[in-house]
Design a protein around this motif. Structure first.
Motif, PDB file in Angstrom:
ATOM      1  N   LEU A 299       0.822  -1.200   0.000  1.00  0.00           N
ATOM      2  CA  LEU A 299       0.000   0.000   0.000  1.00  0.00           C
ATOM      3  C   LEU A 299       0.861   1.258   0.000  1.00  0.00           C
ATOM      4  N   LEU A 300       1.967   1.223   0.731  1.00  0.00           N
ATOM      5  CA  LEU A 300       2.866   2.371   0.784  1.00  0.00           C
ATOM      6  C   LEU A 300       3.534   2.603  -0.571  1.00  0.00           C
ATOM      7  N   SER A 301       3.772   1.518  -1.301  1.00  0.00           N
ATOM      8  CA  SER A 301       4.345   1.642  -2.639  1.00  0.00           C
ATOM      9  C   SER A 301       3.411   2.395  -3.570  1.00  0.00           C
ATOM     10  N   ALA A 302       2.110   2.189  -3.374  1.00  0.00           N
ATOM     11  CA  ALA A 302       1.126   2.846  -4.235  1.00  0.00           C
ATOM     12  C   ALA A 302       0.747   4.239  -3.762  1.00  0.00           C
ATOM     13  N   GLY A 303       0.869   4.505  -2.445  1.00  0.00           N
ATOM     14  CA  GLY A 303       0.353   5.767  -1.913  1.00  0.00           C
ATOM     15  C   GLY A 303       1.374   6.709  -1.331  1.00  0.00           C
ATOM     16  N   ASN A 304       2.668   6.550  -1.682  1.00  0.00           N
ATOM     17  CA  ASN A 304       3.675   7.399  -1.042  1.00  0.00           C
ATOM     18  C   ASN A 304       3.762   8.804  -1.616  1.00  0.00           C
ATOM     19  N   GLY A 305       2.950   9.097  -2.633  1.00  0.00           N
ATOM     20  CA  GLY A 305       2.942  10.459  -3.186  1.00  0.00           C
ATOM     21  C   GLY A 305       2.045  11.401  -2.427  1.00  0.00           C
ATOM     22  N   SER A 306       1.276  10.899  -1.475  1.00  0.00           N
ATOM     23  CA  SER A 306       0.364  11.719  -0.677  1.00  0.00           C
ATOM     24  C   SER A 306       0.797  11.678   0.782  1.00  0.00           C
ATOM     25  N   TYR A 307       0.988  12.856   1.361  1.00  0.00           N
ATOM     26  CA  TYR A 307       1.422  12.915   2.752  1.00  0.00           C
ATOM     27  C   TYR A 307       0.372  12.314   3.680  1.00  0.00           C
ATOM     28  N   GLY A 308      -0.898  12.568   3.396  1.00  0.00           N
ATOM     29  CA  GLY A 308      -1.964  12.006   4.224  1.00  0.00           C
ATOM     30  C   GLY A 308      -1.967  10.489   4.180  1.00  0.00           C
ATOM     31  N   ALA A 309      -1.773   9.918   2.979  1.00  0.00           N
ATOM     32  CA  ALA A 309      -1.725   8.461   2.845  1.00  0.00           C
ATOM     33  C   ALA A 309      -0.513   7.894   3.576  1.00  0.00           C
ATOM     34  N   VAL A 310       0.625   8.589   3.486  1.00  0.00           N
ATOM     35  CA  VAL A 310       1.832   8.130   4.181  1.00  0.00           C
ATOM     36  C   VAL A 310       1.589   8.094   5.682  1.00  0.00           C
TER      37      VAL A 310
END
Length: 404
Positions: A299-310
């Motif tokens: 999931l982090l591989s897919a969502g690391n472009g968003s600070y909120g997701a991180v």
């Protein structure tokens, strides 16, 4: 079937027979917190350290790699003496060296001095951590081993929530040297408390076992493979998460501190779930915990472009990592109580060899392919960790009955 048995404590004031968590666990928790502040503290402030010395961030992160190498070598060569000399005595010696090393780190005039001081700090941690884990296993009340180890591991939460998360802010407001000065003060204080504590060890006449003696104990080798893959994945991603947020997403250093804080909160929140393994067969609980970490990396591989997701995924990362680490230590310390120091020494050696390998090995990958490649590689390592964690049960070498 072998059971996890409590070792008899020589402390006349203990209350293990009543199943109460001994107060000494909180001293061990504080000791872990101090070590954690140093071992995890460089990543969020690495851009400032690199700027001070005029080097790149991967070069500055060589300090963490040196810490990991020093810890690994020390755990391999020196931790074997814990069972003979005594875990509390070795812990005091280690914290004396750790305090001196942190003082040098704070005053380092060149990056190579910082790297050398962190290698020395690692040598201290390589003895201190297995001594802490051995003491926690020894004083754990029967049937509350997982809870006791979980409380001790909360020291990592303290280091991240109250220590590492503030380091980025201190580096922003004051200077990164203030961060290491603060950790030095904490280490020196812990050293004084340990020296004044009433805990004493009896001397053993037995010779120290070979550093590799733990590898002959059934069940240890595959669990150490699992540990190596687990920790390489963690340190490889953690080492460059701060730079990804600062340079990749353009966020201030304070954002790095917030991520560490959220990770620490997740790590601490897992103590509320320490009984979850009651509902999962022992042979599956550790592999499942590692698979949970695998999912987080995907999931982090897919969502690391968003600070909120991180931030959201970092909380889950801390939660899953705590469960995995807790179960791993409980499994290892149960294999041979008479040689806990030797086993945990090998565990620390593998853990911090993984710190060295993850920090240096993931650096070129990060430079060439970016942060997404790091999380994908970490996910692959977690598959290996999960398979290795189940191997002792599949072979029949490890049958542990956890009492609650």
């Amino acid at each position: 079937m072998s059971e996890i048995h409590q070792a008899t404590s020589s402390d006349p004031g203990n209350s293990l027979d009543r199943g109460r968590i001994p107060p000494a666990v909180f001293l061990l928790m504080a000791a872990v917190a101090v070590i954690g502040c140093n071992s995890l503290g460089l990543s969020p402030i690495a851009p400032e350290v690199a700027h001070t010395f005029g080097v790149s961030v991967p070069e500055a992160m060589a300090g963490t790699a040196a810490f990991g190498l020093g810890t690994s070598l020390s755990a391999l060569l020196l931790a074997r003496h814990i069972d003979r000399v005594g875990a509390w005595r070795m812990l005091r010696i280690a914290f004396g060296l750790l305090s001196a090393s942190l003082a040098v780190t704070a005053a380092a005039p060149f990056v190579m001095v910082l790297i050398a001081a962190q290698f020395s700090a690692g040598a201290a941690a390589g003895v201190a951590l297995p001594a802490i884990y051995s003491n926690a296993a020894e004083i754990a009340p029967k049937g509350r081993e997982t809870k006791t180890v979980g409380l001790m591991l909360s020291g990592w939460t303290l280091s991240m929530v109250a220590g590492v998360s503030l380091s980025a802010l201190l580096a922003d407001w004051l200077h990164w040297r203030v961060v290491y000065l603060a950790i030095f003060i904490l280490a020196a204080g812990a050293f004084l408390v340990l020296c004044l504590s009433a805990h004493r060890d009896g001397r053993s006449s037995e010779s120290a076992p070979s550093p590799l003696a733990a590898l002959s104990i059934p069940g240890v080798p595959p669990l150490l493979v699992a540990c190596g893959a687990f920790m390489t994945a963690f340190y490889g991603v953690y080492a460059y998460l701060g730079d990804h947020l600062h340079e990749g997403l353009g966020l201030p250093l304070g954002a790095n501190g917030m991520v560490t804080l959220v990770y620490g909160l997740g790590f601490g929140a897992a103590t509320l779930l320490d009984g979850i393994e009651k509902r999962v067969p022992a042979r599956l609980s550790l592999p499942y915990a590692f698979l949970a970490v695998f999912v987080v990396y995907l999931l982090l591989s897919a969502g690391n472009g968003s600070y909120g997701a991180v931030l959201a995924l970092t909380f889950l990362w801390g939660l899953a990592n705590h469960l995995g680490l807790n179960l791993l230590i409980v499994r290892l310390t149960a294999l041979d109580p008479a040689r806990r120091g030797t086993i945990m020494g090998m565990n620390s050696a593998v853990t911090y060899l993984a710190t060295f390998a993850g920090t240096l090995g993931f650096g070129p990958l990060y430079a060439l392919a970016g942060f997404t490649a790091l999380t994908a590689a970490a996910a692959g390592l977690m598959i290996l960790a999960s398979l290795a964690a189940g191997a002792p049960f599949r072979s029949g070498a490890l049958k542990i009955k956890l009492e609650h």
